[in-house]
Every structure is written in C-alpha cells, then in structure tokens.
Design a protein around this motif. Structure first.
Motif, PDB file in Angstrom:
ATOM      1  N   TRP A 143       0.828  -1.217   0.000  1.00  0.00           N
ATOM      2  CA  TRP A 143       0.000   0.000   0.000  1.00  0.00           C
ATOM      3  C   TRP A 143       0.858   1.262   0.000  1.00  0.00           C
ATOM      4  N   SER A 144       2.106   1.128   0.424  1.00  0.00           N
ATOM      5  CA  SER A 144       2.998   2.290   0.393  1.00  0.00           C
ATOM      6  C   SER A 144       3.226   2.775  -1.035  1.00  0.00           C
ATOM      7  N   LEU A 145       2.953   1.934  -2.015  1.00  0.00           N
ATOM      8  CA  LEU A 145       3.120   2.354  -3.418  1.00  0.00           C
ATOM      9  C   LEU A 145       2.159   3.474  -3.800  1.00  0.00           C
ATOM     10  N   CYS A 146       1.100   3.658  -3.033  1.00  0.00           N
ATOM     11  CA  CYS A 146       0.212   4.810  -3.270  1.00  0.00           C
ATOM     12  C   CYS A 146       0.953   6.124  -3.011  1.00  0.00           C
ATOM     13  N   LEU A 147       2.097   6.035  -2.334  1.00  0.00           N
ATOM     14  CA  LEU A 147       2.904   7.221  -2.038  1.00  0.00           C
ATOM     15  C   LEU A 147       4.071   7.389  -3.007  1.00  0.00           C
ATOM     16  N   ALA A 148       4.035   6.684  -4.118  1.00  0.00           N
ATOM     17  CA  ALA A 148       5.137   6.755  -5.086  1.00  0.00           C
ATOM     18  C   ALA A 148       5.296   8.153  -5.670  1.00  0.00           C
ATOM     19  N   TRP A 149       4.310   9.009  -5.530  1.00  0.00           N
ATOM     20  CA  TRP A 149       4.379  10.373  -6.056  1.00  0.00           C
ATOM     21  C   TRP A 149       5.105  11.328  -5.096  1.00  0.00           C
ATOM     22  N   VAL A 150       5.299  10.927  -3.858  1.00  0.00           N
ATOM     23  CA  VAL A 150       5.868  11.819  -2.846  1.00  0.00           C
ATOM     24  C   VAL A 150       7.346  12.071  -3.136  1.00  0.00           C
ATOM     25  N   LEU A 196      -1.627   0.403  -7.744  1.00  0.00           N
ATOM     26  CA  LEU A 196      -1.400   1.288  -6.602  1.00  0.00           C
ATOM     27  C   LEU A 196      -0.621   2.549  -6.989  1.00  0.00           C
ATOM     28  N   VAL A 197       0.393   2.395  -7.814  1.00  0.00           N
ATOM     29  CA  VAL A 197       1.162   3.560  -8.255  1.00  0.00           C
ATOM     30  C   VAL A 197       0.268   4.481  -9.091  1.00  0.00           C
ATOM     31  N   THR A 198      -0.536   3.907  -9.960  1.00  0.00           N
ATOM     32  CA  THR A 198      -1.446   4.710 -10.795  1.00  0.00           C
ATOM     33  C   THR A 198      -2.446   5.459  -9.926  1.00  0.00           C
ATOM     34  N   ALA A 199      -3.004   4.798  -8.934  1.00  0.00           N
ATOM     35  CA  ALA A 199      -3.978   5.458  -8.055  1.00  0.00           C
ATOM     36  C   ALA A 199      -3.362   6.669  -7.363  1.00  0.00           C
ATOM     37  N   GLY A 200      -2.175   6.500  -6.808  1.00  0.00           N
ATOM     38  CA  GLY A 200      -1.521   7.605  -6.109  1.00  0.00           C
ATOM     39  C   GLY A 200      -1.150   8.749  -7.037  1.00  0.00           C
ATOM     40  N   LYS A 201      -0.583   8.423  -8.165  1.00  0.00           N
ATOM     41  CA  LYS A 201      -0.122   9.459  -9.088  1.00  0.00           C
ATOM     42  C   LYS A 201      -1.296  10.177  -9.749  1.00  0.00           C
ATOM     43  N   ALA A 202      -2.322   9.435 -10.126  1.00  0.00           N
ATOM     44  CA  ALA A 202      -3.512  10.074 -10.713  1.00  0.00           C
ATOM     45  C   ALA A 202      -4.167  10.982  -9.680  1.00  0.00           C
ATOM     46  N   GLY A 203      -4.251  10.507  -8.455  1.00  0.00           N
ATOM     47  CA  GLY A 203      -4.840  11.336  -7.392  1.00  0.00           C
ATOM     48  C   GLY A 203      -4.103  12.649  -7.216  1.00  0.00           C
ATOM     49  N   ARG A 204      -2.785  12.586  -7.265  1.00  0.00           N
ATOM     50  CA  ARG A 204      -2.001  13.813  -7.129  1.00  0.00           C
ATOM     51  C   ARG A 204      -2.304  14.786  -8.262  1.00  0.00           C
ATOM     52  N   TYR A 205      -2.316  14.305  -9.505  1.00  0.00           N
ATOM     53  CA  TYR A 205      -2.592  15.182 -10.643  1.00  0.00           C
ATOM     54  C   TYR A 205      -4.018  15.727 -10.608  1.00  0.00           C
ATOM     55  N   ILE A 206      -4.948  14.941 -10.137  1.00  0.00           N
ATOM     56  CA  ILE A 206      -6.338  15.409 -10.008  1.00  0.00           C
ATOM     57  C   ILE A 206      -6.411  16.542  -8.988  1.00  0.00           C
ATOM     58  N   VAL A 207      -5.754  16.362  -7.845  1.00  0.00           N
ATOM     59  CA  VAL A 207      -5.754  17.399  -6.809  1.00  0.00           C
ATOM     60  C   VAL A 207      -5.097  18.683  -7.324  1.00  0.00           C
ATOM     61  N   ILE A 208      -3.955  18.548  -7.953  1.00  0.00           N
ATOM     62  CA  ILE A 208      -3.259  19.729  -8.490  1.00  0.00           C
ATOM     63  C   ILE A 208      -4.154  20.447  -9.500  1.00  0.00           C
ATOM     64  N   SER A 209      -4.783  19.703 -10.390  1.00  0.00           N
ATOM     65  CA  SER A 209      -5.657  20.304 -11.404  1.00  0.00           C
ATOM     66  C   SER A 209      -6.847  21.006 -10.772  1.00  0.00           C
TER      67      SER A 209
END
Length: 141
Positions: free
Chosen positions: A93-100, A124-137
């Motif tokens: 689950w830590s892979l959700c933090l791959a964007w950090v 998991l990596v896709t979920a975390g990274k997509a979430g980051r881009y969605i928040v930024i947008s």
C-alpha cells in the motif's frame, strides 16, 4: 497539432520526473492548464508518463537488485534502507505514495527489488499518481 505537442511534452516531463532525475512535472501541468488545455487528457497523459517512469524504476530494481541500484544510481544506502523500512511498515500500500518527493522513487525501486506483483504495482502507483494530478488540477481551478 499544438495540443499534441503539449501532451507529448506533458508525457515526457512526467516520465522523466518519475525517474531519479531532479525534475518535476507539476509546473508543466500547471502551465498547460493555464494555457487552456483540456484537463482530462492532461491528467491521463501525466499519469501515464509518471507511471511509465516508475515502471522503469521497478524494472531496474527487479533486474539489478539492491546492490545494483546503489551502483547505477545516486540513491544512497540510507535512502534505500528508509524506503525498505517504509515499504515493510505499510506493505504494498505504500506504493500509493510513489508520487511523494524523496521517498517515492526509492519505493518503486524497492518494489522491484522485492518483486512485488506487477499488477499490484501498476494499480497502486497509478492510483496515487492520478490522485495527485487530479488534486493539483482541481487546486489550479
């Protein structure tokens, strides 16, 4: 044609930012958003590029192992140990933090070193990274 060039630039920026190169893709995303590029294609493109770069890290970790990663990258043993400890604490689950920043890239190497199943890695990596881009947008509004 200009829209395609922007998306290619977004993909390349996001891909390279997911490697150990000291780059970020957020500024490119924001610049393209402010230039009125459509949000959904930008998020998809940025996510695809960033996950692709992380998959390179995964492959390198899987292929070369811990000693090899330290030999071919600038990742210190301290960073790898920190990433391993983080990974052991939270598991896959830590892979959700791959964007950090700072911890994300080593986590993707560790996933490869530990031979985490590729399907879990991608999801998991896709979920975390997509979430980051969605928040930024969304914040760029």
């Amino acid at each position: 044609m200009l829209a395609q060039a922007g998306l290619v630039g977004m993909f390349v920026s996001a891909f390279l930012a997911a490697t150990l190169l000291p780059l970020g893709s957020e500024a490119v995303l924001l610049a393209l958003l402010y230039a009125d590029y459509p949000v959904v294609p930008l998020i998809i493109t940025a996510t695809a590029g960033n996950v692709g770069g992380s998959m390179v890290n995964y492959w390198l970790g899987r292929r070369y192992g811990r000693a090899g990663i330290m030999r071919i990258t600038n990742v210190s043993e301290h960073r790898l140990v920190k990433a391993e400890n983080q990974f052991r604490l939270w598991g896959r689950w830590s892979l959700c933090l791959a964007w950090v920043p700072v911890i994300g890239d080593p986590l993707t190497f560790i996933a490869g070193i530990l031979r985490i199943r590729l399907a879990w890695f991608v999801v998991l990596v896709t979920a975390g990274k997509a979430g980051r881009y969605i928040v930024i947008s969304h914040l760029a509004g």
